[in-house]
Design a protein around this motif. Structure first.
Motif, PDB file in Angstrom:
ATOM      1  N   GLN A 121       0.822  -1.210   0.000  1.00 52.56           N
ATOM      2  CA  GLN A 121       0.000   0.000   0.000  1.00 52.56           C
ATOM      3  C   GLN A 121       0.857   1.261   0.000  1.00 52.56           C
ATOM      4  O   GLN A 121       0.562   2.223  -0.734  1.00 52.56           O
ATOM      5  CB  GLN A 121      -0.937   0.011   1.206  1.00 52.56           C
ATOM      6  CG  GLN A 121      -1.976   1.124   1.145  1.00 52.56           C
ATOM      7  CD  GLN A 121      -2.797   1.084  -0.136  1.00 52.56           C
ATOM      8  OE1 GLN A 121      -3.445   0.086  -0.433  1.00 52.56           O
ATOM      9  NE2 GLN A 121      -2.766   2.161  -0.926  1.00 52.56           N
ATOM     10  N   SER A 122       1.904   1.293   0.805  1.00 54.37           N
ATOM     11  CA  SER A 122       2.753   2.491   0.836  1.00 54.37           C
ATOM     12  C   SER A 122       3.461   2.695  -0.500  1.00 54.37           C
ATOM     13  O   SER A 122       3.590   3.823  -0.988  1.00 54.37           O
ATOM     14  CB  SER A 122       3.769   2.408   1.979  1.00 54.37           C
ATOM     15  OG  SER A 122       4.644   1.303   1.823  1.00 54.37           O
ATOM     16  N   ASN A 125       1.045   4.047  -3.112  1.00 51.65           N
ATOM     17  CA  ASN A 125       0.826   5.485  -2.937  1.00 51.65           C
ATOM     18  C   ASN A 125       1.955   6.294  -3.590  1.00 51.65           C
ATOM     19  O   ASN A 125       1.703   7.328  -4.216  1.00 51.65           O
ATOM     20  CB  ASN A 125       0.736   5.830  -1.456  1.00 51.65           C
ATOM     21  CG  ASN A 125      -0.520   5.280  -0.806  1.00 51.65           C
ATOM     22  OD1 ASN A 125      -1.494   4.959  -1.488  1.00 51.65           O
ATOM     23  ND2 ASN A 125      -0.507   5.153   0.515  1.00 51.65           N
ATOM     24  N   SER A 128       1.541   6.194  -7.314  1.00 50.73           N
ATOM     25  CA  SER A 128       0.448   7.074  -7.721  1.00 50.73           C
ATOM     26  C   SER A 128       0.927   8.517  -7.832  1.00 50.73           C
ATOM     27  O   SER A 128       0.544   9.248  -8.756  1.00 50.73           O
ATOM     28  CB  SER A 128      -0.702   6.966  -6.723  1.00 50.73           C
ATOM     29  OG  SER A 128      -1.747   7.846  -7.056  1.00 50.73           O
TER      30      SER A 128
END
Length: 407
Positions: A121-122, A125, A128
């Protein structure tokens, strides 16, 4: 299902050197994409009959550029090193902090404890953030695990990100990033483990296509680096290296003579290294955000590289310790302001030359017939604005393989 579409009313910076025009610029242009590939591009007045059923996109006088390529990152990691940043601002050196158990080992401890889900998830991010400024291809290294389970965990996270996300990812095994505490008094034993056990396992699992090594006084010697790189090559992996960042050990010469893809950092690159690079296909990669963040004073020899005809790429080196930089355009701005690169060199360094540094220049990094349709559309008057501005510009849209993924 991929669409056929036409983009018209645009200017295009192709980044091709074929025309002899700076940045390969075509004004008042159009581009046709079919099945994720560039079918045609050129002056709008020269456009042939449209494809059946194609969609038409009005670029409103903006600029098309190839998808940007960040060819050197460490963006899968846990934790941060803000406390070390504070120590450095108080006068301690990066080397002193590393020798006291900080530096890479600090991030290793955090990454070993992190779950794959949280690492994923990190990292997603951070990817993104890069996508939001037109970065369509990203290289990601392991190197914050330094034991079998943690290094494999990092590489498996990179593989899952590549499968799940739109961006094109290149996985690099950097098990030879530092000597972990378990081998503090036996670095040769750690090198033997990387060479004899870990690299074959990575290759058998198909988790990385490239191998990197930190050839430096606080990393691995020239001889140790050569052993790692030779093993990687024997397994069919392409090779690269962190070299000449803090001293000149001759890592750039070694990589060039071994036909490595890239040599990265290069603050202490000497004339011997430049001469060898001028004769080989190995691409230098500048990491100006690390130069900035560590407050270095020894600049890479840009004028000498330029004089020798050696083109160079530019990357973020995104990592928690020496370059917490999540903007490739900001890194390019730093290359211009701090290192003396021209705007043209900066734009080529994050497109065509960056693609060469990853060995993907046959399909990415330029806008040309037959190349993959990875590109971005910008509402700007000139491509130079993207190097001039600091967090001022975002693309109107980003396409990867002909599919709109942003905007």
């Amino acid at each position: 299902m991929k669409k056929n579409f036409l983009i018209t009313n645009v200017n295009i910076a192709t980044m091709s050197c074929d025309s002899g025009v700076p940045l390969g610029v075509i004004e008042d242009a159009a581009m046709i994409v079919s099945e994720g590939i560039i079918l045609w591009l050129g002056k709008n007045q020269d456009r042939k009959k449209s494809l059946a059923g194609e969609e038409c996109i009005d670029g409103q006088g903006g600029w098309l550029l190839p998808g940007f390529i960040d060819c050197h990152t460490h963006l899968v990691y846990a934790g941060n090193r803000a406390n070390e940043f504070q120590k450095r601002m108080e006068g301690q050196s990066y080397e002193a902090i590393a020798k006291a158990g900080g530096g890479i080992q600090n991030t290793v401890n955090a990454t070993r404890k992190e779950t794959p889900e949280d690492l994923y998830q990190s990292a997603a991010n951070r990817l993104s953030r890069l996508l939001s400024e037109g970065v369509t291809t990203v290289e990601i290294k392991s190197g914050y695990g330094l034991d079998e389970s943690s290094e494999l965990k990092m590489l498996e996270v990179i593989q899952k990100l590549d499968n799940d996300l739109a961006q094109r990812l290149v996985a690099t095994c950097l098990a030879a990033h530092a000597v972990p505490l378990e081998y503090k008094h036996n670095p040769e034993g750690y090198v033997a483990w990387v060479v004899e056990e870990f690299l074959p396992k990575v290759q058998s699992k198909g988790l990385a296509s490239q191998c990197d090594v930190f050839c430096e006084s606080i990393g691995f010697s020239l001889e140790q680096s050569q052993r790692v790189l030779k093993k990687a090559q024997s397994l069919g992996m392409q090779i690269k290296g962190h070299v000449e960042q803090l001293s000149c050990l001759g890592g750039s010469k070694l990589l060039a003579e071994m036909n490595g893809l890239s040599v990265d950092h290069l603050e202490y690159l000497d004339n011997v290294g430049i001469e060898v690079l001028a004769k080989q296909q190995t691409t230098p990669v500048l990491l100006p955000a690390a130069f900035y963040f560590l407050r270095e004073t020894q600049k890479p020899p840009i004028p000498e590289l330029r004089k020798a005809g050696v083109e160079f790429a530019i990357a973020t080196d995104l990592n928690p310790g020496s370059s917490p930089c999540g903007s490739l355009l900001l890194a390019a701005n730093m290359a211009a302001v701090l290192l003396g690169c021209t705007v043209e060199e900066c734009l080529l360094g994050i497109t065509r030359i960056a693609a060469k540094a990853l060995g993907v220049d046959h399909e990415r990094g330029q806008l040309k017939k037959g190349m993959t349709a990875d590109f971005s559309l910008w509402n700007i008057q000139s491509p130079s604005e993207l190097i001039y501005g600091m967090s001022l510009y975002s693309p109107v849209a980003v396409f990867i393989g002909g599919e709109k993924v942003y905007g």
